[in-house]
Each structure stands twice: as structure tokens, then as C-alpha cells.
Design an enzyme around this catalytic site. Structure first.
Site, mmCIF file in Angstrom:
data_model
loop_
_atom_site.group_PDB
_atom_site.id
_atom_site.type_symbol
_atom_site.label_atom_id
_atom_site.label_comp_id
_atom_site.label_asym_id
_atom_site.label_seq_id
_atom_site.Cartn_x
_atom_site.Cartn_y
_atom_site.Cartn_z
ATOM 1 N N ASP A 37 0.856 -1.182 0.000
ATOM 2 C CA ASP A 37 0.000 0.000 0.000
ATOM 3 C C ASP A 37 0.895 1.234 0.000
ATOM 4 O O ASP A 37 2.036 1.182 0.467
ATOM 5 C CB ASP A 37 -0.924 0.021 1.219
ATOM 6 C CG ASP A 37 -2.112 0.950 1.036
ATOM 7 O OD1 ASP A 37 -3.181 0.463 0.637
ATOM 8 O OD2 ASP A 37 -1.966 2.164 1.284
ATOM 9 N N ASP A 61 4.226 2.167 -4.393
ATOM 10 C CA ASP A 61 3.426 2.956 -5.328
ATOM 11 C C ASP A 61 3.321 2.129 -6.606
ATOM 12 O O ASP A 61 4.291 2.008 -7.361
ATOM 13 C CB ASP A 61 4.106 4.291 -5.610
ATOM 14 C CG ASP A 61 3.344 5.152 -6.613
ATOM 15 O OD1 ASP A 61 2.320 4.676 -7.145
ATOM 16 O OD2 ASP A 61 3.784 6.286 -6.881
ATOM 17 N N SER A 141 -18.014 0.020 -13.448
ATOM 18 C CA SER A 141 -17.630 1.105 -14.355
ATOM 19 C C SER A 141 -16.744 0.599 -15.483
ATOM 20 O O SER A 141 -16.470 1.349 -16.431
ATOM 21 C CB SER A 141 -16.897 2.210 -13.582
ATOM 22 O OG SER A 141 -17.753 2.803 -12.621
ATOM 23 N N TYR A 152 -12.104 7.297 -15.047
ATOM 24 C CA TYR A 152 -12.207 6.034 -14.301
ATOM 25 C C TYR A 152 -12.781 4.935 -15.189
ATOM 26 O O TYR A 152 -12.297 3.795 -15.189
ATOM 27 C CB TYR A 152 -13.078 6.263 -13.072
ATOM 28 C CG TYR A 152 -13.134 5.115 -12.092
ATOM 29 C CD1 TYR A 152 -12.048 4.812 -11.280
ATOM 30 C CD2 TYR A 152 -14.299 4.351 -11.947
ATOM 31 C CE1 TYR A 152 -12.101 3.778 -10.366
ATOM 32 C CE2 TYR A 152 -14.365 3.327 -11.031
ATOM 33 C CZ TYR A 152 -13.268 3.043 -10.243
ATOM 34 O OH TYR A 152 -13.330 2.011 -9.322
ATOM 35 N N LYS A 156 -11.009 1.299 -16.017
ATOM 36 C CA LYS A 156 -11.660 0.052 -15.616
ATOM 37 C C LYS A 156 -12.160 -0.741 -16.823
ATOM 38 O O LYS A 156 -12.181 -1.972 -16.805
ATOM 39 C CB LYS A 156 -12.818 0.340 -14.645
ATOM 40 C CG LYS A 156 -12.349 0.842 -13.279
ATOM 41 C CD LYS A 156 -11.393 -0.136 -12.611
ATOM 42 C CE LYS A 156 -11.012 0.298 -11.213
ATOM 43 N NZ LYS A 156 -10.058 -0.638 -10.564
ATOM 44 N N VAL A 185 -19.218 0.715 -3.152
ATOM 45 C CA VAL A 185 -18.663 0.085 -1.955
ATOM 46 C C VAL A 185 -18.324 1.191 -0.968
ATOM 47 O O VAL A 185 -17.720 2.206 -1.349
ATOM 48 C CB VAL A 185 -17.401 -0.744 -2.269
ATOM 49 C CG1 VAL A 185 -16.912 -1.472 -1.016
ATOM 50 C CG2 VAL A 185 -17.667 -1.740 -3.386
ATOM 51 N N THR A 187 -16.110 2.716 1.100
ATOM 52 C CA THR A 187 -14.683 2.736 1.394
ATOM 53 C C THR A 187 -14.232 4.180 1.543
ATOM 54 O O THR A 187 -15.015 5.123 1.360
ATOM 55 C CB THR A 187 -13.865 2.083 0.267
ATOM 56 O OG1 THR A 187 -13.988 2.901 -0.913
ATOM 57 C CG2 THR A 187 -14.352 0.678 -0.040
#
Length: 254
Positions: A37, A61, A141, A152, A156, A185, A187
């Protein structure tokens, strides 16, 4: 339900959201984890909660190919193999195509598309050796268009077809490649949306089950696709969306 006691599982974006939920679920199923992460503090917190004996963690990264290569190399050096790659690290962008900067386009593509490619590129030789698998965290998406979400959607959508193409190419090596495609979701990425009751209500009203997903709702399907129970499943983009994509888009009649 699923056992991963002899498996080395690498999860990107493991510090929060779906990645964190998947990491916890794999840990519960006995996996040895390689967690990645960008956020050092979140990664440290998760590692402490799971116990350092569960595997290893590294600040990465994924938009940087050197970081991705070093992560895979370190994991294989420590554990001798790699069985499962879960690509989850992602960023979002909302706005019309002429409103987002070129830098913002590069940011979204760098993580949501290039980052998946880099991780797969460096992991695939080891997954071929172990007859392992890849689970990409994509999105609904990537299955259809959204208003005001073109950056986005582009990333995706590419992941959706990348998943299919990889599955075809890697089948002869015994490597399975699938994706999960969630809708809303709850998050950190959707925190801003959730803070806007009118906006979040619009999303929730379009989902037949009447709510967005919790990260744990997505972790279960990820584990399934990575498990022996799905040994004959490859090239699938699995909607985990509360029934959203079951609709043809026409209004609900009562």
C-alpha cells in the site's frame, strides 16, 4: 470455507477498503500474505493487527514499475514462490473530460491501469511456476459507462478486457485470470459521496438490494475466484453489485 494454508498471496491496496478486507479474509483462511500500500501508517496498523508472522508488508506505489518489480522480487526471495496476485490499488476521478487535467488523467491511468499491468508483468513468471491465479478488482464502471466518470471508466474498461485477454494467453500455462466488478462500496474512496446524503441515495436507489456493499462483501468473491473451488473459472468479470447490472436501465415500475 476456503483454505489457503500453503499459499503465498500478494494484495495491493491492502491498507484500506476492499484490499484490506481481502487481506483479512485470506489471513483467516491461512494464507501467507504479501501486503502492499502507499499509506505506511495504514499498512503498519493492518500488519500489527494480523501479526507479522502472517507474511510481509511493503510501502509501494504501484504506478512505479520499479516499486512493483522490487515487491515481487522481495516476496519470491522470502517465500520462494507466489500463488495469488490480487490487484486492488486504485484511485478515482469525477468530472467531465475537459475538466480534468492531463496530470489527473495520468494519475488515474498510472494506478488503475498501469499499476495492474506492472504487477502482472513481474508476477506472471512466478504464477506460471505455481499454476497460480490473478484476481483483478475492477468495477461495474468497467462494464458500462457512467455520467461524469470518463477517466475512471476508461481505466476500468481496459482492465475488464485485459482480464479476458490475459485469461486466454495464460490458460496454456495453467494460470487463471479473473476480476470482480463491484458497484458502490463504502470505502475511503467513496467517503466524499457518502457525506452527501442526496448523492449516496441516488446510488443506493439504483441497487436492487437497496444498499452499497461493505468491503467484506467483495472479499468473499475474491477468495472464491482465487480458490480451488474456482479451478475451472477463468476470463470472468464477476459483477458483485447487489443486482445493479441485472437492470437494462429502464425505470422501476410498481
Amino acid at each position: 470455507m476456503f483454505s489457503f494454508h500453503d499459499k503465498i498471496v500478494l494484495v495491493t491496496g491492502a491498507g484500506s477498503g476492499i484490499g484490506e478486507a481481502a487481506a483479512r479474509a485470506f489471513a483467516k483462511a491461512g494464507a501467507t500474505l504479501v501486503l502492499a500500500d502507499k499509506d505506511k501508517s495504514r499498512l503498519k496498523k493492518l500488519t500489527e493487527e494480523l501479526g507479522e508472522s502472517r507474511g510481509m508488508a511493503r510501502v509501494v506505489d504501484t504506478s512505479d514499475p520499479d516499486d512493483c518489480e522490487d515487491l515481487v522480487a522481495a516476496a519470491v526471495k522470502k517465500f520462494g514462490k507466489l500463488d495469488v496476485l490480487v490487484n486492488d490499488a486504485g484511485v478515482d476521478h469525477m468530472g467531465a473530460v475537459d475538466e480534468g487535467s492531463l496530470k489527473e488523467w495520468e494519475r488515474v491511468m498510472g494506478t488503475d491501469l498501469n499499476g495492474y499491468f506492472y504487477m502482472i508483468r513481474f508476477a506472471i513468471p512466478h504464477l506460471r511456476k505455481s499454476k497460480g491465479c490473478i484476481v483483478n478488482v475492477s468495477s461495474v464502471s468497467g462494464l458500462g459507462g457512467d455520467w461524469n466518470h470518463s477517466f475512471y471508466n476508461a481505466a476500468k474498461g481496459a482492465i475488464t478486457n485485459f482480464t479476458r485477454a490475459l485469461a486466454l494467453d495464460e490458460a496454456k500455462h495453467g494460470v487463471r485470470v479473473n476480476a470482480v466488478n463491484p458497484s458502490l462500496v463504502y470505502t475511503a474512496m467513496t467517503k466524499q459521496m457518502k457525506a452527501n446524503p442526496k448523492l449516496i441515495k441516488k446510488f443506493e436507489e439504483r441497487i436492487p438490494l437497496g444498499r452499497g456493499a461493505e468491503p467484506a462483501d467483495i472479499a468473499g468473491p475474491i477468495l472464491f475466484l482465487a480458490s480451488e473451488a474456482a479451478h475451472f473459472v477463468t476470463g470472468v468479470n464477476l459483477p458483485v453489485d447487489g443486482g445493479l447490472t441485472a437492470s437494462n436501465g429502464q425505470p422501476m415500475l410498481e
